[in-house]
Scaffold this active site. Structure first.
Site, PDB file in Angstrom:
ATOM      1  CG  ASP A 100       0.105   9.272   0.894  1.00 52.82           C
ATOM      2  OD1 ASP A 100       0.012   8.087   1.244  1.00 52.82           O
ATOM      3  OD2 ASP A 100      -0.560  10.189   1.411  1.00 52.82           O
ATOM      4  CG  HIS A 149      -2.029  -1.017   1.099  1.00 55.71           C
ATOM      5  ND1 HIS A 149      -3.311  -0.689   0.727  1.00 55.71           N
ATOM      6  CD2 HIS A 149      -2.040  -2.362   1.265  1.00 55.71           C
ATOM      7  CE1 HIS A 149      -4.058  -1.777   0.687  1.00 55.71           C
ATOM      8  NE2 HIS A 149      -3.308  -2.809   1.014  1.00 55.71           N
TER       9      HIS A 149
HETATM   10  P1  ADQ Z   1      -3.161   6.088   4.784  1.00 54.35           P
HETATM   11  O1  ADQ Z   1      -1.753   6.551   4.991  1.00 54.35           O
HETATM   12  O2  ADQ Z   1      -3.965   5.914   6.003  1.00 54.35           O
HETATM   13  O3  ADQ Z   1      -3.215   4.735   3.923  1.00 54.35           O
HETATM   14  P2  ADQ Z   1      -5.078   7.406   2.888  1.00 54.35           P
HETATM   15  O4  ADQ Z   1      -4.952   6.693   1.601  1.00 54.35           O
HETATM   16  O5  ADQ Z   1      -5.285   8.848   2.703  1.00 54.35           O
HETATM   17  O6  ADQ Z   1      -3.815   7.238   3.824  1.00 54.35           O
HETATM   18  O7  ADQ Z   1      -6.304   6.789   3.666  1.00 54.35           O
HETATM   19  C1  ADQ Z   1      -6.784   7.349   4.844  1.00 54.35           C
HETATM   20  C2  ADQ Z   1      -8.252   6.960   5.045  1.00 54.35           C
HETATM   21  O8  ADQ Z   1      -8.617   7.293   6.380  1.00 54.35           O
HETATM   22  C3  ADQ Z   1      -9.172   7.736   4.116  1.00 54.35           C
HETATM   23  O9  ADQ Z   1     -10.214   6.912   3.689  1.00 54.35           O
HETATM   24  C4  ADQ Z   1      -9.704   8.871   5.022  1.00 54.35           C
HETATM   25  O10 ADQ Z   1     -10.988   9.340   4.692  1.00 54.35           O
HETATM   26  C5  ADQ Z   1      -9.699   8.205   6.369  1.00 54.35           C
HETATM   27  N1  ADQ Z   1      -9.461   9.229   7.422  1.00 54.35           N
HETATM   28  C6  ADQ Z   1      -8.391  10.048   7.537  1.00 54.35           C
HETATM   29  N2  ADQ Z   1      -8.555  10.890   8.593  1.00 54.35           N
HETATM   30  C7  ADQ Z   1      -9.732  10.582   9.149  1.00 54.35           C
HETATM   31  C8  ADQ Z   1     -10.469  11.109  10.274  1.00 54.35           C
HETATM   32  N3  ADQ Z   1     -10.052  12.126  11.010  1.00 54.35           N
HETATM   33  N4  ADQ Z   1     -11.655  10.541  10.571  1.00 54.35           N
HETATM   34  C9  ADQ Z   1     -12.121   9.508   9.810  1.00 54.35           C
HETATM   35  N5  ADQ Z   1     -11.482   8.990   8.747  1.00 54.35           N
HETATM   36  C10 ADQ Z   1     -10.303   9.522   8.419  1.00 54.35           C
HETATM   37  C11 ADQ Z   1      -2.250   3.838   3.357  1.00 54.35           C
HETATM   38  C12 ADQ Z   1      -1.184   4.469   2.464  1.00 54.35           C
HETATM   39  C13 ADQ Z   1      -1.833   5.288   1.371  1.00 54.35           C
HETATM   40  C14 ADQ Z   1      -2.805   4.407   0.566  1.00 54.35           C
HETATM   41  C15 ADQ Z   1      -3.751   3.668   1.495  1.00 54.35           C
HETATM   42  C16 ADQ Z   1      -4.602   2.653   0.743  1.00 54.35           C
HETATM   43  O11 ADQ Z   1      -0.294   5.271   3.242  1.00 54.35           O
HETATM   44  O12 ADQ Z   1      -0.862   5.857   0.512  1.00 54.35           O
HETATM   45  O13 ADQ Z   1      -3.565   5.245  -0.298  1.00 54.35           O
HETATM   46  O14 ADQ Z   1      -3.042   2.970   2.499  1.00 54.35           O
HETATM   47  O15 ADQ Z   1      -3.807   1.803  -0.018  1.00 54.35           O
END
Ligand code: ADQ
Length: 472
Positions: free
Chosen positions: A366, A158
């Site tokens: 990311d 990921h």
């Molecule tokens: P993350 O580093 O966690 O994931 P991201 O892809 O942005 O990053 O996913 C975060 C998820 O958490 C999103 O669905 C977002 O809506 C949710 N979220 C964030 N803050 C929140 C809050 N305060 N309350 C509720 N929900 C919240 C890792 C990798 C990424 C990759 C994903 C999926 O680091 O690069 O995109 O996995 O593969």
């Protein structure tokens, strides 16, 4: 169809998979429901040795079994807090400066992977297809193989895969890549990540790799591929509109008193570029006095991994920066940065996205970044906000309608904020449409189905009789 066994560091609870969790849990659960199977991993609990060894705990939901184990404190420290999050995470995000390497932690990482594999073996059936997720579990497949498991096994990373010059900083880099080669399919988020892996295979593992993902190394053949993780855009749009009328969103809107809104949502992590973002917003206010008092940045960032030192530091830095900038530009009825540390319900986040004029998503690095995609899908098509996106997010590969920025370039980010705030409707719509085409083309179902189709279709590995040609 053969059964699916999903293995991930954390397992979503049966209730989370019904919609309150992020897209990934929903997407993986969808595949499990279709074929029946098992979702295996850590429960998130730290427990005594004896409780850990009693696991896995099984919960049934239709054709899906949720199988979870607790981890003893020492395993949690070495495997999760240590090697996974203090070595692999920073290095894979190009932050060697923040990485620590400790041999005991690495030994613990491998030991826990083997222990988890032993716990999982008793749940496996001969034809099961096994899909392992993310950097915590790189050696999991190898541990299964060493117990004689010959099932189809795939791995999806990921986070970014770093270029070899960066990866070489982790002393056991070769063992990690060798472990990856024990899978039949290894999936990456972007072509850049796949190319970095191939580069390592060819230049450092005496192997071969073709452009279409045929890899031979360490006496094995495997397939690599690019599978861009996505979202279900219609589901996000539905959540965003469902929330529109809810009281707290109305309250926020009212409290803005007509000011423009910039939304940022991230886990509190140094890879997300939060300090750089705050400084760029400060620079914007400094250079654009006409916007002072007229635009608010809402940053939602719930803390994660708060027992890892570097995470405590980023939290302090950010609190300091938010306080300093607010001290400089606040008025009696105006706070430029509203910085919140909670988790929010998804519908609330999505409807806040819909209310805002800019989604500011500027990670330093990311794997993909789903927030960028959720931001776009949550917009009102008739009056969409603008996505300002870091070129170092995997999502930048697809979201060509975003205003692209380099998160290290404070002036460039500040200019992009200014441009987005005054962008004409026609351009906003055009950019939104460009992004939506890609969101639909690479939605979460496509990610999941294309990975599993490749895994189910891949020619099963036969041990190679000799090392492949073309070695250096
Ligand atoms: P993350 O580093 O966690 O994931 P991201 O892809 O942005 O990053 O996913 C975060 C998820 O958490 C999103 O669905 C977002 O809506 C949710 N979220 C964030 N803050 C929140 C809050 N305060 N309350 C509720 N929900 C919240 C890792 C990798 C990424 C990759 C994903 C999926 O680091 O690069 O995109 O996995 O593969």
């Amino acid at each position: 169809m053969t059964r699916l066994v999903v293995v991930s560091n954390r397992v979503a609870s049966p209730t989370e998979t019904k919609g309150s969790a992020g897209g990934l849990a929903v997407g993986v659960f969808g595949a499990l429901k279709d074929s029946g199977g098992v979702w295996f991993g850590w429960s998130g609990d730290v427990v005594s040795d004896s409780v850990a060894n009693q696991g896995p705990k099984l919960e049934q939901d239709g054709a899906v079994t949720f199988a979870t184990v607790g981890l003893p404190k020492k395993d949690y420290d070495q495997y999760y807090r240590g090697f996974s999050n203090a070595t692999l995470w920073p290095v894979f995000h190009y932050r060697n400066d923040l990485a620590v390497y400790d041999r005991d932690e690495y030994a613990g990482y491998r030991r826990v992977n083997s222990w988890l594999a032993h716990r999982a073996i008793k749940l496996l059936q001969p034809d099961d297809v096994i899909w392992v997720h993310d950097y915590h579990l790189i050696p999991f497949g190898e541990a299964l193989r060493s117990e004689g498991v010959t099932n189809r096994m795939g791995f999806f990373l990921h986070i970014p895969f770093p270029s070899p010059q960066i990866l070489l900083n982790i002393p056991p880099h070769e063992e990690l890549v060798k472990s990856l080669c024990c899978y039949d399919v290894v999936g990456f988020q972007t072509p850049g990540d796949q190319a970095a892996f191939h580069d390592y295979i060819v230049r450092h593992a005496h192997g071969t790799a073709t452009a279409d993902g045929e890899v031979e190394a360490f006496g094995r053949k495997l397939k690599t591929g690019v599978y861009r993780i996505g979202i279900f855009p219609d589901e996000i749009a539905e959540q965003a509109t469902r929330g529109e009328a809810r009281q707290d969103v109305m309250d926020l809107k009212q409290s803005l008193e007509g000011r423009k809104l910039i939304m940022s949502v991230d886990r509190l992590d140094y890879s997300k570029g939060l300090v750089e973002r705050f400084k760029a917003f400060e620079y914007f206010l400094e250079k654009s006095p006409e916007w002072r008092g007229n635009v608010t940045l809402v940053q939602i960032a719930p803390p994660t991994r708060s027992d890892v030192d570097t995470y405590q530091q980023i939290r302090h830095n950010l609190e300091y920066e938010a306080g300093r900038i607010n001290g400089r530009y606040s008025g009696l009825d105006y706070t430029p940065i509203r910085y919140m540390n909670q988790r929010y319900d998804r519908w609330k986040l999505m409807s806040l996205f819909r209310e805002s004029q800019i989604g500011l998503v500027t990670p330093l690095r990311d794997g993909m970044n789903l927030v960028a995609k959720e931001y776009v899908a949550a917009q009102n098509p008739d009056d969409p906000g603008v996505l300002v996106l870091s070129q170092f997010a995997g999502a930048a590969d697809e979201m060509k309608g975003a205003l692209m920025v380099n998160p290290h370039d404070m002036v460039g980010m500040s200019e992009a904020i200014g441009r987005a705030l005054s962008m004409p409707l026609a351009e906003r719509r055009e950019r939104y449409e460009t992004n939506m085409v890609m969101l639909r083309k690479y939605d979460l179902g496509v990610w999941r189905d294309s990975f599993l189709a490749d895994l189910r279709g891949v020619k099963l590995n036969k041990p190679l009789s000799k090392r492949p040609a073309g070695n250096k």
